[in-house]
Write an enzyme that holds these catalytic residues in place. Structure first.
Site, PDB file in Angstrom:
ATOM      1  N   ARG A  92      10.148  47.466 109.371  1.00 45.86           N
ATOM      2  CA  ARG A  92      10.945  46.556 108.543  1.00 45.86           C
ATOM      3  C   ARG A  92      11.918  45.743 109.382  1.00 45.86           C
ATOM      4  O   ARG A  92      12.047  44.539 109.198  1.00 45.86           O
ATOM      5  CB  ARG A  92      11.709  47.347 107.467  1.00 45.86           C
ATOM      6  CG  ARG A  92      10.813  47.743 106.332  1.00 45.86           C
ATOM      7  CD  ARG A  92      11.513  48.597 105.289  1.00 45.86           C
ATOM      8  NE  ARG A  92      10.550  48.850 104.208  1.00 45.86           N
ATOM      9  CZ  ARG A  92      10.818  49.534 103.100  1.00 45.86           C
ATOM     10  NH1 ARG A  92      12.022  50.047 102.905  1.00 45.86           N
ATOM     11  NH2 ARG A  92       9.896  49.692 102.169  1.00 45.86           N
ATOM     12  N   TYR A 140       4.988  41.886 103.152  1.00 44.48           N
ATOM     13  CA  TYR A 140       4.519  43.155 103.744  1.00 44.48           C
ATOM     14  C   TYR A 140       5.668  44.023 104.290  1.00 44.48           C
ATOM     15  O   TYR A 140       6.775  43.565 104.424  1.00 44.48           O
ATOM     16  CB  TYR A 140       3.393  42.954 104.747  1.00 44.48           C
ATOM     17  CG  TYR A 140       3.576  42.191 106.033  1.00 44.48           C
ATOM     18  CD1 TYR A 140       4.807  41.882 106.563  1.00 44.48           C
ATOM     19  CD2 TYR A 140       2.437  41.803 106.744  1.00 44.48           C
ATOM     20  CE1 TYR A 140       4.917  41.211 107.770  1.00 44.48           C
ATOM     21  CE2 TYR A 140       2.537  41.125 107.956  1.00 44.48           C
ATOM     22  CZ  TYR A 140       3.785  40.832 108.460  1.00 44.48           C
ATOM     23  OH  TYR A 140       3.883  40.173 109.651  1.00 44.48           O
ATOM     24  N   GLU A 141       5.357  45.281 104.502  1.00 45.72           N
ATOM     25  CA  GLU A 141       6.389  46.293 104.839  1.00 45.72           C
ATOM     26  C   GLU A 141       7.473  46.366 103.768  1.00 45.72           C
ATOM     27  O   GLU A 141       8.642  46.646 104.074  1.00 45.72           O
ATOM     28  CB  GLU A 141       7.019  46.020 106.206  1.00 45.72           C
ATOM     29  CG  GLU A 141       6.050  45.998 107.362  1.00 45.72           C
ATOM     30  CD  GLU A 141       5.280  47.286 107.541  1.00 45.72           C
ATOM     31  OE1 GLU A 141       5.747  48.349 107.062  1.00 45.72           O
ATOM     32  OE2 GLU A 141       4.194  47.237 108.141  1.00 45.72           O
ATOM     33  N   GLY A 142       7.077  46.161 102.526  1.00 43.77           N
ATOM     34  CA  GLY A 142       8.040  46.210 101.424  1.00 43.77           C
ATOM     35  C   GLY A 142       8.513  44.817 101.079  1.00 43.77           C
ATOM     36  O   GLY A 142       9.169  44.170 101.889  1.00 43.77           O
TER      37      GLY A 142
END
Lengths: 599, 599
Positions: free
Chosen positions: A297, A441-443
């Site tokens: 992140r 992406y990645e949250g």
């Protein structure tokens, strides 16, 4: 040259904001002073500018492609990755004992920005590998560490994160991939994973998949998820490669951007079961995955800064060259004629917005990286703990705010080019398309905002969030002691933004449990406000350092530009804070007022 | 069905905001009451939903392509255009005497939105043809009108606008295309034009190019530009087609979006000279071109609304279906499980933002179209003149604000889809890519903002701009007479936004001549603030109408949704006004403070 690494600005942040000299006093970082950092950055810049950046547009035109289960990457990627690995860049931040260089994240993140500016699609492969290394360092067995980490660090092998399934995106509770324990202590893995970045490619000998799966009989939901290591090729005890594992790429996605980066659908176990080994303990998979994810992140936030920087450089270069129309102030009217569009106030406004957002987020990420380094290596446990809390507070801001700002910047990057911006060959459009994945992406930004509202603000009743405002207030006191117009203006906006932020923190803390719809309705605006404030705060600190350098006669051009940029940020970006406050604090009900049927 | 035309909302605006019943009393519009409008919209909806919308994604996958000087459009486009033409849709707003239907723009713009929602790439061809018809109606000779307009109206031929050259984008003073007068009264045209939408295609028998060029010996700059009619095929006196003219498409562009719409490079006169006839008088070309351009600018604003609507529908549909995670308020936790993502507050916030921006801009454009109709046909010259001034004030807002908002909406449209949004096959990404041209062509947002600052605000010292605030104030008085929570909240935000706007108008008026850099530094933020205010004002009017309908028991679901949307707009979008005001009024200097060398 299509990209010139902003080494000077990165070094300025390291010295003035991240306080690398203080980190240098920590024994683990005794080798890394400012001179070393400068040398590392310059070396990295060379590789990025000369080798990796020229492949960016090539990758957009010639994306990775799939054929018969194999993925062929963009011409030139394999060779560039070899150079990257041989230069030791994969191991930059990893421990010496596994072949790494043990650099602080403060320096590593600066290099990460350059690599991503050069080529986001390329940089994703090392980024995911970093995550796999971190997870193994934390939870891997000695055997797993010794066999896999050195090969990942030296770039012989690469890593992946296998979370998503068709029915399980943000909601990992829905993961269905199955793990069946075998008599030999291994597991057989069965299931389908999607959106696996570099899930298959031809740049390394082996691919180390870290896979979330459910051991047969495990509890429902997130508490029954375990993490497995599933290599593409089995690895013998001596580290040599064995048989092909039953993990196959059945297709890759056709995406709007980052086209060179293969996004794989992986099928595990269609031919008898993919062999995996458990990482750590059963049912603790999500916890380990969060280690990878938190590293990733932060890394994705840096990608936002990186794409923004590249987009800014391209737009600024175009604006210097493109001659069109006479300036409104007649400044080039000696010949009465048209001027480079950089002379037009709105083009300046666009470029200043791009620059201010980019430098603000870069400053924030540099401070976050420094907190990480302090948290992991400072001898004083209390200081380390405080730094860890600060870092964890900043991660959703670095990820969420920097990536959302990259959408604004890359939009402006196209806009500065006018009609040429919409033509693919110009290259500005690629950044606009590439950037859009970063808020997902990645949250997604909403997932980052949930983290900020729940874990980082609601949990302690807003105490830590308020303490950050206290730090901002201390900077305000320093600004107040100055008499420059720039300091006065920045002080006014910083103070107003801090007060708006405090109102919001109070609102979120008061509602996160009793009226969660109200708190979460404001979650993303809160993230945007908090990110805006922290970035603006760091630029306010930069302003003071730059004023002092300027007064001392150091590097006037750079310092004047920093002052102008910090002031622009305060007047044009921090000034958004009040509107966000109003929307969050006074507008929560209208977010959920309309009936579901009416949508 | 991929698109459902928002007939009800369009009719609501026509009745409640644009006052079609009042237009209906003007003799020219005696045939067009609400019932007729409803029937026209429903017929148009059918064509758009069933025929044109399904070709949108097809066009993205199979763009127009060039081969040996010819352009082949996306499969299905030719047939759809035939249906469109045969249905009389090209002639909707054009005079009866040339085969048109003579509908008010108020109805025509509503149809235009649908066609563009269905397929922006397709709709561009009729949009440019409309512009050519308008220019010929205004400045064409009787012969030009009689020969060309009926064929353009019935869709046998299509029209283009040829302005841009490689060195002449926003700056038309740089136009170099040359026109040489011939003994027979025609001209020979020589030059290169770029970015010519539908400059070459296979959907019609002939293409009527309107071309800006400089008669040999004409003055430098914009005062030496004339407008010529240059058909692809020469036209005989009886209207039949003659020889191929020397106007050839040498390539088309490879674009980020609207891929089905061919963007041509046209070469005039490489084989002896393209034959053109003068439109109107020499050296008045720019004036005539502005007629086309103003029609086209309004049309592009409508494209923004159209793409936003389509993006919203797609996102709302996904949010209803996609099940992921448990709601934060536990609202579906009876089964304890995951719910459609529409239950999550941030997804609601994104969808409400998309909806509020779209409905706000739609309301603004409806009022602008009504002003146009009044201006062109009202018997009372004073009323007509006032309406014309109002329309001209609104055009840069409709173009600039609606298209900028479409970028925000289509971004959210991708975001709602999460990872799926980034996959091209999902279709959300196409809207994001398509929308980006809208803030660029027919005058970038900065060009619209220059118009707003210079001609629409600076010229009369801000008097007309202030009078618009007076109209807003009258709406505030009506809101103040109500006691609903929604009316109170909207009043608060509308009033604050109006005051912010007035500060900015004063600032712009004071500086537009004495300190143009300061005024133009705030030009785009001023446009965004003014557009925001006018859209919010129209939604405030809508709110009151909807409250009255609701009280009378009419269509409770629609009216409740309108109230919720108007309130959301006020609390979440109008609340941006203060920050814009601060940036413009207090931040002008920092826009141009940094030295040019530092970029």
């Amino acid at each position: 040259m299509t990209y010139r690494a902003p080494v000077k600005d990165l070094m300025f942040n390291m010295q003035a904001l991240a306080d690398l000299p203080a980190l240098n006093k920590i024994p683990a970082f005794a080798d890394f002073d400012l001179d070393t950092a400068q040398a590392v950055l310059e070396e990295c810049a060379k590789l990025c500018e000369d080798v990796i950046a020229p492949l960016n547009w090539v990758g957009d035109k010639n994306p990775s492609f799939w054929k018969d289960g194999q993925v062929f990457t963009t011409p030139g990627f394999k060779e560039a990755f070899k150079q990257f690995a041989e230069g030791g860049w994969q191991g930059l931040q990893h421990p010496d004992e596994f072949g790494g260089q043990g650099l602080p994240k403060t320096i590593g993140a600066a290099c990460g920005e350059m690599i991503n500016s050069a080529n986001v699609s390329f940089a994703l492969c090392p980024l995911l590998t970093d995550g796999a290394i971190e997870a193994l360092l934390t939870a891997g067995s000695e055997e797993q560490k010794n066999i896999f980490i050195p090969k990942l660090v030296d770039g012989s092998w690469t890593g992946t994160m296998n979370l998503t399934e068709p029915q399980a995106g943000s909601d990992l509770a829905q993961v269905r991939t199955r793990a069946e324990p075998q008599a030999d202590g291994t597991y057989k893995i069965f299931g389908t994973k999607i959106f696996i970045t570099y899930g298959e490619h031809d740049m390394a000998e082996n691919i180390v998949h870290l896979v979330l799966a459910r051991v047969v009989g495990a509890p429902e939901g997130v508490k029954g998820i375990s993490l497995f290591l599933v290599p593409k090729f089995m690895v013998n005890a001596d580290g040599t490669l064995g048989a092909r594992n039953d993990a196959h790429c059945v297709s890759i996605e056709h995406k709007m951007g980052i086209k060179a980066s293969p996004t794989a659908v992986l099928q595990f176990g269609d031919h008898g079961g993919a062999v995996g080994t458990l990482i750590g303990e059963e049912n603790r998979g999500l916890e380990y995955m969060f280690i990878m994810m938190n590293a990733a992140r932060f890394g994705v936030g840096v990608q936002g800064i990186a794409v923004a920087e590249r987009s800014y450089q391209k737009a600024a270069s175009f604006a210097r060259d493109r001659v069109q129309s006479r300036p409104v102030d007649g400044s080039t009217a000696a010949g009465g004629g048209a001027a480079p569009i950089l002379h037009h106030p709105d083009v300046r406004r666009m470029l200043m917005t791009m620059r201010a957002l980019t430098e603000g987020c870069r400053a924030m990420s540099s401070v976050a990286a420094s907190a990480y380094d302090t948290a992991h290596h400072h001898a004083d446990a209390a200081i380390a703990k405080q730094a860890q809390t600060f870092y964890e507070f900043l991660v959703p801001l670095v990820k969420g705010y920097s990536t959302e700002m990259s959408l604004e910047v890359t939009d402006l990057g196209v806009q500065v080019h006018g009609g040429m911006g919409f033509i693919e060959e110009t290259g500005a459009a690629q950044h606009y398309r590439d950037a859009k994945i970063l808020t997902i992406y990645e949250g997604t930004t909403a997932i980052q905002a949930n983290d900020l509202v729940g874990r980082k603000t609601g949990r302690d009743g807003g105490a830590f969030a308020r303490s950050v405002a206290g730090l901002v207030e201390a900077t305000e006191a320093q600004l107040a002691a100055r008499d420059s117009a720039a300091a006065r203006s920045v002080l006014k906006r910083l103070s107003a933004a801090r007060l708006a932020y405090l109102d919001v923190v109070d609102f979120i803390a008061a509602n996160s449990r009793s009226n969660p719809n109200a708190a979460y309705a404001g979650s993303v605006p809160y993230l945007m406000l908090a990110g805006n404030l922290v970035a603006g705060w760091q630029l306010a600190r930069s302003l003071m350092v730059a004023e002092d350098h300027l007064a001392a006669g150091n590097d006037a051009a750079f310092m004047s530009a920093k002052i102008a940029t910090a002031r622009f940020y305060a007047e044009h970006i921090l000034s958004r804070a009040g509107g966000l406050r109003d929307a969050i604090v006074e507008g929560a009900d209208s977010v959920t007022a309309m009936s579901l049927e009416a949508f």
